[in-house]
Enzyme design. Structure first.
Site, mmCIF file in Angstrom:
data_model
loop_
_atom_site.group_PDB
_atom_site.id
_atom_site.type_symbol
_atom_site.label_atom_id
_atom_site.label_comp_id
_atom_site.label_asym_id
_atom_site.label_seq_id
_atom_site.Cartn_x
_atom_site.Cartn_y
_atom_site.Cartn_z
ATOM 1 N N LYS A 22 0.846 -1.211 0.000
ATOM 2 C CA LYS A 22 0.000 0.000 0.000
ATOM 3 C C LYS A 22 0.876 1.253 0.000
ATOM 4 C CE LYS A 22 -1.653 1.585 4.014
ATOM 5 N NZ LYS A 22 -1.342 2.991 4.354
ATOM 6 N N ASN A 23 1.874 1.284 0.873
ATOM 7 C CA ASN A 23 2.663 2.507 1.034
ATOM 8 C C ASN A 23 3.679 2.731 -0.078
ATOM 9 O OD1 ASN A 23 1.152 3.024 3.228
ATOM 10 N ND2 ASN A 23 2.712 2.499 4.739
ATOM 11 N N ARG A 99 -5.127 10.996 3.678
ATOM 12 C CA ARG A 99 -4.086 12.002 3.849
ATOM 13 C C ARG A 99 -2.914 11.780 2.884
ATOM 14 N NH1 ARG A 99 -2.621 13.575 7.918
ATOM 15 N NH2 ARG A 99 -0.426 13.792 7.464
ATOM 16 N N CYS A 123 -4.719 12.687 12.197
ATOM 17 C CA CYS A 123 -5.504 11.454 12.113
ATOM 18 C C CYS A 123 -5.422 10.782 13.487
ATOM 19 C CB CYS A 123 -4.991 10.552 11.003
ATOM 20 S SG CYS A 123 -3.518 9.653 11.449
ATOM 21 N N ARG A 128 0.434 14.708 12.733
ATOM 22 C CA ARG A 128 0.942 14.488 11.369
ATOM 23 C C ARG A 128 0.995 15.765 10.532
ATOM 24 N NH1 ARG A 128 -1.168 8.842 9.177
ATOM 25 N NH2 ARG A 128 0.767 8.976 7.989
ATOM 26 N N PRO A 129 1.796 16.723 10.961
ATOM 27 C CA PRO A 129 1.954 17.966 10.189
ATOM 28 C C PRO A 129 2.640 17.707 8.852
ATOM 29 C CG PRO A 129 3.593 17.850 11.927
ATOM 30 C CD PRO A 129 2.680 16.686 12.142
ATOM 31 N N ILE A 130 2.592 18.713 7.964
ATOM 32 C CA ILE A 130 3.283 18.553 6.669
ATOM 33 C C ILE A 130 4.331 19.650 6.483
ATOM 34 C CG2 ILE A 130 1.357 17.353 5.539
ATOM 35 C CD1 ILE A 130 0.826 20.131 4.103
ATOM 36 N N ASP A 131 4.788 20.222 7.593
ATOM 37 C CA ASP A 131 5.761 21.324 7.497
ATOM 38 C C ASP A 131 7.018 20.929 6.728
ATOM 39 O OD1 ASP A 131 6.042 19.641 9.849
ATOM 40 O OD2 ASP A 131 7.695 20.940 10.429
ATOM 41 N N LEU A 132 7.466 19.692 6.876
ATOM 42 C CA LEU A 132 8.704 19.281 6.186
ATOM 43 C C LEU A 132 8.480 19.161 4.679
ATOM 44 C CD1 LEU A 132 10.040 16.629 8.715
ATOM 45 C CD2 LEU A 132 10.650 19.057 8.532
ATOM 46 N N ILE A 335 7.774 7.287 16.779
ATOM 47 C CA ILE A 335 7.433 7.992 15.542
ATOM 48 C C ILE A 335 6.154 8.804 15.677
ATOM 49 C CG2 ILE A 335 6.956 7.734 13.069
ATOM 50 C CD1 ILE A 335 9.806 6.904 13.824
ATOM 51 N N ARG A 405 -8.468 -0.449 4.451
ATOM 52 C CA ARG A 405 -7.540 0.499 3.846
ATOM 53 C C ARG A 405 -6.186 -0.150 3.559
ATOM 54 N NH1 ARG A 405 -6.184 4.911 7.163
ATOM 55 N NH2 ARG A 405 -5.049 5.454 5.283
HETATM 56 C C1 EPZ Z 1 4.284 7.110 6.038
HETATM 57 O O1 EPZ Z 1 3.528 8.163 6.608
HETATM 58 C C2 EPZ Z 1 3.363 5.897 5.984
HETATM 59 N N1 EPZ Z 1 2.210 6.198 5.140
HETATM 60 C C3 EPZ Z 1 2.891 5.539 7.389
HETATM 61 O O2 EPZ Z 1 2.121 4.347 7.299
HETATM 62 C C4 EPZ Z 1 4.128 5.251 8.256
HETATM 63 O O3 EPZ Z 1 3.705 4.995 9.579
HETATM 64 C C5 EPZ Z 1 5.072 6.456 8.229
HETATM 65 O O4 EPZ Z 1 5.425 6.786 6.860
HETATM 66 C C6 EPZ Z 1 6.365 6.179 8.992
HETATM 67 O O5 EPZ Z 1 7.014 5.064 8.446
HETATM 68 C C7 EPZ Z 1 2.346 6.133 3.794
HETATM 69 O O6 EPZ Z 1 3.415 5.838 3.273
HETATM 70 C C8 EPZ Z 1 1.124 6.423 2.985
HETATM 71 P P1 EPZ Z 1 6.419 10.481 8.093
HETATM 72 P P2 EPZ Z 1 4.122 9.689 6.608
HETATM 73 O O7 EPZ Z 1 6.337 11.727 7.303
HETATM 74 O O8 EPZ Z 1 4.892 9.902 5.379
HETATM 75 C C9 EPZ Z 1 6.549 13.770 11.498
HETATM 76 C C10 EPZ Z 1 0.299 2.914 7.723
HETATM 77 O O9 EPZ Z 1 -0.139 2.409 8.768
HETATM 78 N N2 EPZ Z 1 6.422 14.733 10.391
HETATM 79 O O10 EPZ Z 1 7.593 9.567 7.913
HETATM 80 O O11 EPZ Z 1 3.002 10.587 6.920
HETATM 81 C C11 EPZ Z 1 5.287 12.943 11.699
HETATM 82 O O12 EPZ Z 1 4.344 13.632 12.514
HETATM 83 C C12 EPZ Z 1 0.731 4.366 7.704
HETATM 84 O O13 EPZ Z 1 0.438 2.294 6.634
HETATM 85 C C13 EPZ Z 1 6.537 16.094 10.655
HETATM 86 O O14 EPZ Z 1 6.733 16.513 11.792
HETATM 87 O O15 EPZ Z 1 5.107 9.605 7.861
HETATM 88 C C14 EPZ Z 1 5.809 11.698 12.348
HETATM 89 O O16 EPZ Z 1 5.971 11.937 13.725
HETATM 90 C C15 EPZ Z 1 0.503 5.054 9.053
HETATM 91 N N3 EPZ Z 1 6.409 16.980 9.633
HETATM 92 C C16 EPZ Z 1 7.192 11.521 11.720
HETATM 93 O O17 EPZ Z 1 7.541 12.797 11.162
HETATM 94 C C17 EPZ Z 1 6.190 16.563 8.337
HETATM 95 O O18 EPZ Z 1 6.119 17.415 7.439
HETATM 96 C C18 EPZ Z 1 7.234 10.496 10.600
HETATM 97 O O19 EPZ Z 1 6.247 10.859 9.643
HETATM 98 C C19 EPZ Z 1 6.076 15.180 8.096
HETATM 99 C C20 EPZ Z 1 6.198 14.279 9.130
#
Ligand code: EPZ
Length: 427
Positions: A22-23, A99, A123, A128-132, A335, A405
């Site tokens: 999926k991911n 998302r 969620c 889960r911010p998107i600032d990065l 995480i 999902r």
């Molecule tokens: C991906 O989410 C996966 N989803 C998640 O899988 C997975 O848990 C996660 O990576 C970590 O491996 C998909 O690939 C669709 P991150 P993503 O950005 O990209 C923080 C599942 O169950 N962060 O690596 O959203 C964030 O809050 C799902 O299949 C910021 O602060 O994860 C988290 O604490 C759940 N700012 C950490 O980084 C940002 O701009 C890791 O998030 C982005 C993230």
């Protein structure tokens, strides 16, 4: 809404076909925006999130065709053609349902020079911010505007120049958006502390197959040399390492064994180590992975971390398995800030789990008892299924839309391995 009814206590044994990841699929699909030629993806899992993403791509004017696949086949072949893009806006009503829609921001910006995406809310598992995502696109030369719940990314007239960014926190999604934006930049881009998940490698391999120039695939330092255009490709989505680990936990908690078809041990090393520490037999067998209980489960200590560390997406499923270990296990979730919502439901099934902040102590118990439980998020719902398979009596898991999902035809796969499980309408 459906529910799943499980009569626990059956020892699982047999083979389970692992579906496409999926991911990985959710970051490969938006790559269709990067070319006006057809992109064909094979081994796409039949999941609600994939359907949602297909609908989102149609919203942009991207044509999508599912090649004939028999109902009994796992996975699907989808050809996407972004010959003409009629909209570069990802609307709220679609983004709020999934998302991962944010992953269109980078490729749409690269192709159209401008993209507008509804801000994904938080969620169940965290804010889960998107600032990065926004910071790395700015580093590549984009202007970012936030207004009325939308993010708008604009490239300079000649397109993104490219640039350099060092991630303060490893982010899978932000790395993916950066890669999909940088491949069509006019110059070179360098990412430091990029995510190294196998799904990122799958994305890089597809982009290279489309004509991109990327160095450091799989490493935390990646260099992308922008190219003027990308061409179409045909690509097979990698197997789902999280689904494979989930079914391994299901077999193990029942004292059984399972041959995970198409599961790649190299993508699951930290999970495999935890399984072996817990006393399981884990053996690669050709393209498959064999996992078997081998006496009582042993307690383990595991901390989630970015790849190659132990995957946060495996935490809930491992916790369910460890409910039946001989002793106390310690899990630390680093995480996401709210990824223990499966704990109260597991405790209602007779588990003995204490949480404090990031840490959960799982005291093994001699038995679990079936109960009516509620799924709260994707991986939590799988942990309840795993517990139900070992529990005495009947377990009913409600709110299956969470499970749908991420797990393709779960009941069928578990039935095939000897579980007593059925899906029924939930009045
Ligand atoms: C991906 O989410 C996966 N989803 C998640 O899988 C997975 O848990 C996660 O990576 C970590 O491996 C998909 O690939 C669709 P991150 P993503 O950005 O990209 C923080 C599942 O169950 N962060 O690596 O959203 C964030 O809050 C799902 O299949 C910021 O602060 O994860 C988290 O604490 C759940 N700012 C950490 O980084 C940002 O701009 C890791 O998030 C982005 C993230």
């Amino acid at each position: 809404m459906d529910k799943i009814i499980i009569h626990g206590g059956k020892q699982l044994s047999g083979s389970i076909q692992i579906s496409g990841a999926k991911n990985a699929a959710l970051t490969l699909l938006p790559c269709a925006l990067l070319t006006d030629e057809p992109l064909t993806l094979r081994n796409l899992p039949r999941l609600a999130d994939i359907d949602s993403f297909q609908h989102l791509m149609n919203q942009f004017g991207v044509s999508t065709a599912i090649a004939g696949s028999r109902p009994e086949d796992f996975g699907r072949v989808m050809t996407l053609e972004a010959t003409r893009i009629t909209s570069n806006v990802a609307p709220y009503d679609l983004v709020r349902k999934m998302r991962a829609s944010i992953l269109v921001l980078g490729p749409m910006l690269a192709r159209m020079g401008e993209a507008k995406v509804s801000l994904p809310g938080g969620c169940a598992i965290g804010n889960r911010p998107i600032d990065l995502h926004l910071k790395v696109l700015e580093a590549l030369g984009a202007t970012i505007e936030l207004a009325s719940g939308y993010v708008r990314a604009i490239a300079p007239d000649g397109g993104l120049p490219g640039g350099r960014y060092s991630f303060p926190v490893v982010s899978v999604g932000a790395t993916e958006n950066a890669l999909m934006a940088a491949v069509l930049a006019s110059g070179k881009s360098t990412l430091h502390n990029a995510a190294r998940e196998p799904e990122i490698v799958d994305l890089c391999n597809l982009l290279v197959a489309m004509g991109a120039q990327i160095e450091g695939i799989g490493a935390s330092d990646i260099v992308i040399h922008g190219v003027p255009r990308l061409h179409g490709a045909t690509y097979r989505v990698m197997s789902d390492r999280i689904e494979a680990g989930s079914y391994a936990c299901a077999a193990a908690i029942t004292g059984g064994d399972v041959l995970l078809k198409n599961a790649c041990i190299e993508e699951m090393e930290a999970t495999v180590q935890a399984f072996r520490d817990a006393g399981l037999i884990v053996e690669p067998r050709g393209a498959d992975l064999y996992v078997a209980a081998d006496g009582p489960l042993r307690p383990v200590q595991v901390t989630t971390a970015p790849f190659p560390g132990f995957a946060t997406d495996m935490q809930a499923q491992l916790m369910a398995m460890l409910c039946r270990a001989d002793g106390a296990s310690v899990l630390t979730e680093t995480i996401f800030e709210n990824r223990y919502m499966h704990v109260p439901e597991l405790n209602r099934m007779g588990a003995n789990i204490e949480t404090s902040g990031k840490t959960a102590i799982v005291h093994g118990v001699p038995r679990l008892s079936g109960a009516e439980v509620m799924a709260t998020d994707l991986r939590a719902s799988m942990s309840l299924v795993i517990a139900g398979l070992a529990a005495e009596g009947e377990t009913q898991v409600h709110r299956l839309y969470h499970l749908d999902r991420g797990y393709e035809r779960l009941e069928e796969k578990l039935l095939g391995a000897g579980a007593q499980i059925e899906r029924v309408g939930d009045d």
